[in-house]
Design a protein around this motif. Sequence first.
Motif, PDB file in Angstrom:
ATOM      1  N   ALA B 176      -7.912   4.793   3.125  1.00  0.00           N
ATOM      2  CA  ALA B 176      -9.137   4.091   3.534  1.00  0.00           C
ATOM      3  C   ALA B 176      -8.827   2.629   3.842  1.00  0.00           C
ATOM      4  N   ILE B 177      -7.938   2.018   3.038  1.00  0.00           N
ATOM      5  CA  ILE B 177      -7.603   0.613   3.278  1.00  0.00           C
ATOM      6  C   ILE B 177      -6.747   0.480   4.535  1.00  0.00           C
ATOM      7  N   ALA B 178      -5.818   1.427   4.720  1.00  0.00           N
ATOM      8  CA  ALA B 178      -4.997   1.388   5.939  1.00  0.00           C
ATOM      9  C   ALA B 178      -5.889   1.529   7.175  1.00  0.00           C
ATOM     10  N   LEU B 179      -6.908   2.369   7.071  1.00  0.00           N
ATOM     11  CA  LEU B 179      -7.797   2.559   8.219  1.00  0.00           C
ATOM     12  C   LEU B 179      -8.675   1.329   8.441  1.00  0.00           C
ATOM     13  N   PRO B 224       0.625   2.807   3.994  1.00  0.00           N
ATOM     14  CA  PRO B 224      -0.609   2.265   3.412  1.00  0.00           C
ATOM     15  C   PRO B 224      -0.338   1.176   2.366  1.00  0.00           C
ATOM     16  N   ALA B 225       0.770   1.296   1.628  1.00  0.00           N
ATOM     17  CA  ALA B 225       1.061   0.268   0.618  1.00  0.00           C
ATOM     18  C   ALA B 225       1.235  -1.088   1.292  1.00  0.00           C
ATOM     19  N   GLY B 226       1.921  -1.084   2.440  1.00  0.00           N
ATOM     20  CA  GLY B 226       2.094  -2.326   3.185  1.00  0.00           C
ATOM     21  C   GLY B 226       0.754  -2.868   3.641  1.00  0.00           C
ATOM     22  N   ALA B 227      -0.113  -1.970   4.123  1.00  0.00           N
ATOM     23  CA  ALA B 227      -1.441  -2.406   4.578  1.00  0.00           C
ATOM     24  C   ALA B 227      -2.196  -3.086   3.451  1.00  0.00           C
ATOM     25  N   ILE B 228      -2.102  -2.513   2.244  1.00  0.00           N
ATOM     26  CA  ILE B 228      -2.844  -3.070   1.107  1.00  0.00           C
ATOM     27  C   ILE B 228      -2.287  -4.443   0.731  1.00  0.00           C
ATOM     28  N   GLN B 229      -0.942  -4.549   0.658  1.00  0.00           N
ATOM     29  CA  GLN B 229      -0.369  -5.842   0.250  1.00  0.00           C
ATOM     30  C   GLN B 229      -0.691  -6.918   1.287  1.00  0.00           C
ATOM     31  N   ARG B 230      -0.646  -6.538   2.562  1.00  0.00           N
ATOM     32  CA  ARG B 230      -0.959  -7.510   3.602  1.00  0.00           C
ATOM     33  C   ARG B 230      -2.417  -7.932   3.501  1.00  0.00           C
ATOM     34  N   TYR B 231      -3.252  -6.978   3.141  1.00  0.00           N
ATOM     35  CA  TYR B 231      -4.657  -7.345   3.002  1.00  0.00           C
ATOM     36  C   TYR B 231      -4.859  -8.269   1.800  1.00  0.00           C
ATOM     37  N   LYS B 232      -4.049  -8.069   0.758  1.00  0.00           N
ATOM     38  CA  LYS B 232      -4.147  -8.983  -0.390  1.00  0.00           C
ATOM     39  C   LYS B 232      -3.843 -10.412   0.059  1.00  0.00           C
ATOM     40  N   VAL B 233      -2.834 -10.545   0.904  1.00  0.00           N
ATOM     41  CA  VAL B 233      -2.490 -11.867   1.429  1.00  0.00           C
ATOM     42  C   VAL B 233      -3.678 -12.435   2.224  1.00  0.00           C
TER      43      VAL B 233
END
Lengths: 197, 250
Positions: B176-179, B224-233
């Motif tokens: 869901a976060i990657a999307l 997706p893990a990358g998407a989440i960490q990037r979103y944290k940034v």
Amino acid sequence: MRSREEGAATGPDRATTGSDRAPPPAEAGTRGGEIPQELHAMGDRGAPPVQENPRHTRYHPKWHRQPTPLTWWTRNRRYRAFILRELTSVAVLYAAVLLLIHLLALDRGPESHAAFQAWLARPGVVAFHLFVLAALLYHTVTWLNLAPQAIALRIRGRRVPSRIVLLAHHFAWLALSAIIVAGLLFALGDPGEAPWP
Amino acid sequence: MENAVDTVTLKVFRYRPETAPEPEYETFEVPYQEDWMVLDALNHVKDEMDGSLSYRWSCRMGVCGSCGMTVNGEPVLTCATYIEDLLPGPIRIDPLRGFPVIRDLVGDLGDFMAKLPRVKPWIIRKEEEPLDAGETLQTPEEVGAFRQYSMCINCMLCYAACPIYEMEPDFIGPAAIALAQRYNLDSRDHGADERMDVLSRKHGVWDCTFVGECSVVCPKDVDPAGAIQRYKVTATMDWFRSLLRPGRSG
Ligand code: SF4
Ligand code: FES
């Protein structure tokens, strides 16, 4: 209502973990609650006699939830590496606190500092600190290894390859460490006279 | 079948709530064929041995995302997992972890279906342009910024791999976060602020502790893990910005 129940017969329609699912009506059978034994999907090919489980309503069975065992992290190597990374963060905290105590001892005067130095020099403490150092290194290296996934650097529209991001982080870490060590050596003059044993 | 030289044992998770309150494992001995995927073996069981075995599949080519199961403890697409790589067996087949099991290998994925619209996975425009304004063009670089995240097939392997989701089912979860990022990073989209309400609140990205397993199991390299960490940034930067410009809520 009717179609909803038929939907549930082939696969429940929605959601799940929440409590928002209304409890099914006790008499949910729209197509005759009982399937006659002879119409069972298995026909007569060794189908077990259908024993009704009193805990379940037909078409709205109690879904099965597997509890997460406390040992979930032993499932594979990557989970174990993750837990180790998390646990070794305690070593980071320890190192920071140790540094603060060291400064405090310095502030309190020569005796206090000397006592702290003596404590640091005890074989047990040295051994423990070597262990802490290993944990720190593990934490640092694995933490830096995650950087490429968290950083999507784009230069002129192109993504910088993750290997470059990774190398840059490790290089920066080593360079900073080298600068700190060099600075310390310089500030203390002759390393032979350093205030540590 | 006639050229089958050997057999392989499947240990299959069975859950038949009408007749048995607890799940159990059933063992099937199926012929081994070099070119068989785990799904082929299950189909063999269903066609030839026990028609009551329940599981999902459709495309048989890693596109539809419906055949995800736990094979020997790892979440995989069964249509893309060679039996050959799991020999000599036995091969244990369980439903995807983290989802309630309806029957046998069929999990209820409704939780994800309920979460997905919350991240608004569609293009949000501040102002709709009239049709005769023509297409909204994108450069290859602009497409490249989100393309990877658009590859998701909703197979739920990433949820099954996520120990956080398993223990905290309210976590909005990797796909869901990657999307959400797929649209946040789209040059045509203006909806990032709306999505932030869901993503950086409770059970959004901050539930993630970066185990990273979702990206390991993803069959489409969505990361997706990358998407989440990037979103944290992104969320952190936004928070700092809102500190500097207090009028704007972060
Ligand atoms: S992100 Fe990958 S693993 Fe997760 S649902 Fe999409 S395709 Fe499957
Ligand atoms: S059957 Fe479609 S992805 Fe496996």
